[in-house]
Design an enzyme around this catalytic site. Structure first.
Site, PDB file in Angstrom:
ATOM      1  N   ASP A 177       6.327   1.870   7.048  1.00 25.41           N
ATOM      2  CA  ASP A 177       4.986   1.330   6.776  1.00 25.41           C
ATOM      3  C   ASP A 177       4.298   2.117   5.676  1.00 25.41           C
ATOM      4  O   ASP A 177       3.575   3.061   5.957  1.00 25.41           O
ATOM      5  CB  ASP A 177       4.163   1.358   8.062  1.00 25.41           C
ATOM      6  CG  ASP A 177       2.858   0.598   7.961  1.00 25.41           C
ATOM      7  OD1 ASP A 177       2.682  -0.147   6.978  1.00 25.41           O
ATOM      8  OD2 ASP A 177       2.017   0.743   8.862  1.00 25.41           O
ATOM      9  N   ASP A 232      -0.611   4.234   0.822  1.00 21.94           N
ATOM     10  CA  ASP A 232      -1.217   5.183   1.754  1.00 21.94           C
ATOM     11  C   ASP A 232      -0.541   5.100   3.116  1.00 21.94           C
ATOM     12  O   ASP A 232       0.034   4.072   3.496  1.00 21.94           O
ATOM     13  CB  ASP A 232      -2.718   4.952   1.882  1.00 21.94           C
ATOM     14  CG  ASP A 232      -3.074   3.576   2.414  1.00 21.94           C
ATOM     15  OD1 ASP A 232      -2.478   2.590   1.941  1.00 21.94           O
ATOM     16  OD2 ASP A 232      -3.946   3.480   3.306  1.00 21.94           O
ATOM     17  N   GLU A 282       4.810  -5.875   4.146  1.00 27.30           N
ATOM     18  CA  GLU A 282       4.549  -5.261   5.448  1.00 27.30           C
ATOM     19  C   GLU A 282       5.830  -5.278   6.294  1.00 27.30           C
ATOM     20  O   GLU A 282       6.655  -6.185   6.165  1.00 27.30           O
ATOM     21  CB  GLU A 282       3.442  -6.019   6.186  1.00 27.30           C
ATOM     22  CG  GLU A 282       2.047  -5.801   5.652  1.00 27.30           C
ATOM     23  CD  GLU A 282       1.498  -4.425   5.993  1.00 27.30           C
ATOM     24  OE1 GLU A 282       2.132  -3.687   6.776  1.00 27.30           O
ATOM     25  OE2 GLU A 282       0.422  -4.076   5.472  1.00 27.30           O
ATOM     26  N   HIS A 317       3.874   4.203  12.313  1.00 27.85           N
ATOM     27  CA  HIS A 317       2.821   5.116  12.788  1.00 27.85           C
ATOM     28  C   HIS A 317       3.342   6.089  13.857  1.00 27.85           C
ATOM     29  O   HIS A 317       2.539   6.751  14.524  1.00 27.85           O
ATOM     30  CB  HIS A 317       1.611   4.349  13.355  1.00 27.85           C
ATOM     31  CG  HIS A 317       0.885   3.530  12.342  1.00 27.85           C
ATOM     32  ND1 HIS A 317      -0.416   3.107  12.506  1.00 27.85           N
ATOM     33  CD2 HIS A 317       1.262   3.049  11.133  1.00 27.85           C
ATOM     34  CE1 HIS A 317      -0.798   2.397  11.451  1.00 27.85           C
ATOM     35  NE2 HIS A 317       0.216   2.348  10.607  1.00 27.85           N
ATOM     36  N   HIS A 361       0.843  -1.197   0.000  1.00 29.13           N
ATOM     37  CA  HIS A 361       0.000   0.000   0.000  1.00 29.13           C
ATOM     38  C   HIS A 361       0.874   1.241   0.000  1.00 29.13           C
ATOM     39  O   HIS A 361       1.951   1.269   0.606  1.00 29.13           O
ATOM     40  CB  HIS A 361      -0.962   0.007   1.189  1.00 29.13           C
ATOM     41  CG  HIS A 361      -0.301   0.012   2.540  1.00 29.13           C
ATOM     42  ND1 HIS A 361       0.035   1.175   3.210  1.00 29.13           N
ATOM     43  CD2 HIS A 361       0.080  -0.992   3.367  1.00 29.13           C
ATOM     44  CE1 HIS A 361       0.581   0.877   4.381  1.00 29.13           C
ATOM     45  NE2 HIS A 361       0.625  -0.433   4.500  1.00 29.13           N
ATOM     46  N   GLU A 420      -5.177   0.834   2.602  1.00 30.89           N
ATOM     47  CA  GLU A 420      -4.900  -0.277   3.511  1.00 30.89           C
ATOM     48  C   GLU A 420      -5.024   0.183   4.948  1.00 30.89           C
ATOM     49  O   GLU A 420      -5.503  -0.549   5.813  1.00 30.89           O
ATOM     50  CB  GLU A 420      -3.501  -0.838   3.265  1.00 30.89           C
ATOM     51  CG  GLU A 420      -3.238  -2.183   3.932  1.00 30.89           C
ATOM     52  CD  GLU A 420      -2.749  -2.075   5.374  1.00 30.89           C
ATOM     53  OE1 GLU A 420      -2.732  -3.106   6.066  1.00 30.89           O
ATOM     54  OE2 GLU A 420      -2.367  -0.966   5.801  1.00 30.89           O
TER      55      GLU A 420
END
Length: 383
Positions: free
Chosen positions: A110, A81, A170, A355, A79, A141
């Site tokens: 990520d 995003d 991932e 994150h 992904h 995602e």
């Protein structure tokens, strides 16, 4: 172009879910010889690039079709995003900065680092045998995921373009690159339980029926309980209470009901049906309502599968590390591949700052990950 250069460019696009921000145009420009499929709904965009290397000659195509013999189709998936960056970064999160051996920026781990590595590996791949290589990317995602990878795979099924194998990049590693491969994921069941009582004055408890007292009597059988004993790759399935609500906020009124919100992360040994059976047994004769919804199903790819074996061999050769095979963590888009019978595993960089503020990835990781991915491609095309 190497993984670092590509990852820097990817980070510069502020692709907060579900925004694509033109990043797919850049990626398509890297692969002029690949065919392109795009789809999306509700602001989500998905990109599928694919190329058949060394296709059968014209005179053999009819025979090839009749025999229904297809070259191995391998896909890299991920992904583009990212989650919102928040405040207090040392630098602009969408202006990549290299400092002391690390690349900083939102998505570095990520998972634009993983995407950059497999894009670079794909650019450097030149097989000598028939081989179908594809790249599947989504801008959704980190969000609901309804119109992302799931939708694209449904479109690919309609066109008979589903891959045989896939690696989702991932960030799976914990301490060093290569220490972890995810060969599956736990399922997730969300639930709401309402225990009913009789509202009344707190000074007259005999005239009331406090559902919190009822909850206390069964709480040890609900909160944190293991639903099975797990196995070699799955931890025991566990029921976790995530929210409790009862009462009107007044200190002299007992509640008419108590609402319990919970989640169960579960292995293949536990299902929505078995969870319901367990809870109904615990709650027998207690006035209640129970709602259960499965948000994802558990899956596992065999530890001895061809893809797992080839990936392990290349990690050991490149990273000098023996990876642990596991299913830990939350859900990922790998589950959508598994639902179509596709052999899928997940492997990528270290996940210590996903994150987080000042997200970063080491330059050495990007270099090694690119080599691992290229080695996987080369080995699969030769075997």
């Amino acid at each position: 172009m190497d993984a670092l250069e590509i990852t820097q460019k990817l980070i510069s696009y502020p692709t907060i879910t579900p925004k694509e921000c033109g990043i797919f145009e850049y990626i398509k420009s890297l692969f002029p010889h690949f065919k392109t499929l795009e789809c999306g709904e509700n602001g989500v965009k998905n990109l599928f690039l694919y190329r058949i290397f060394n296709p059968p000659k014209d005179h053999a195509e009819e025979k090839h079709a009749k025999e229904n013999v297809k070259p191995l189709h391998f896909s890299f998936a991920g992904h583009i995003d990212v989650v919102p960056p928040g405040d207090h970064w040392q630098n602009d999160p969408f202006k990549p900065v290299i400092k002391e051996g690390f690349l900083y920026g939102r998505g570095a781990q990520d998972m634009k680092g993983g995407v950059g590595a497999f894009l670079s590996a794909s650019l450097n791949f030149n097989p000598k045998t028939p081989f179908l290589l594809s790249i599947l990317l989504t801008s959704d995602e980190e969000g609901p995921g309804i119109f992302g990878t799931k939708l694209m795979l449904e479109k690919l099924k309609e066109k008979d373009l589903l891959p045989h194998m896939a690696i989702v990049a991932e960030p799976t590693c914990e301490k060093v690159l290569g220490d972890s491969i995810k060969i599956g994921r736990r399922g997730s069941i969300n639930g709401k339980l309402i225990l009913k009582g009789i509202q009344g004055h707190a000074a007259y408890p005999k005239k009331c029926q406090n559902p919190i007292d009822t909850l206390a009597s069964v709480l040890p059988l609900i909160s944190g309980v293991n639903l099975d004993d797990g196995d070699e790759y799955f931890d025991p399935s566990k029921l976790v209470i995530t929210n409790l609500h009862a009462g009107l906020g007044a200190n002299n009124v007992t509640p008419a009901s108590v609402e319990i919100i919970f989640n169960a992360r579960h292995s293949l040994k536990t299902t929505k049906e078995s969870l319901k059976e367990y809870l109904e047994k615990v709650l027998k004769d207690l006035p209640h309502t129970l709602e259960l919804e499965s948000s994802s199903s558990p899956f596992i790819t065999a530890s001895h599968s061809k893809l797992t074996s080839v990936l392990k061999e290349n990690i050991l050769k490149t990273c000098r590390t023996t990876p642990l095979l596991n299913t830990k963590g939350g859900t990922s888009d790998a589950r959508f591949f598994s639902a179509h019978g596709i052999e899928v595993v997940e492997f990528g960089v270290i996940n210590d700052r996903i994150h987080a503020i000042d997200e970063r990835v080491s330059l050495k990781e990007l270099e090694l990950l690119e080599k691992v991915f290229l080695g996987v491609l080369e080995d699969l095309s030769e075997k």
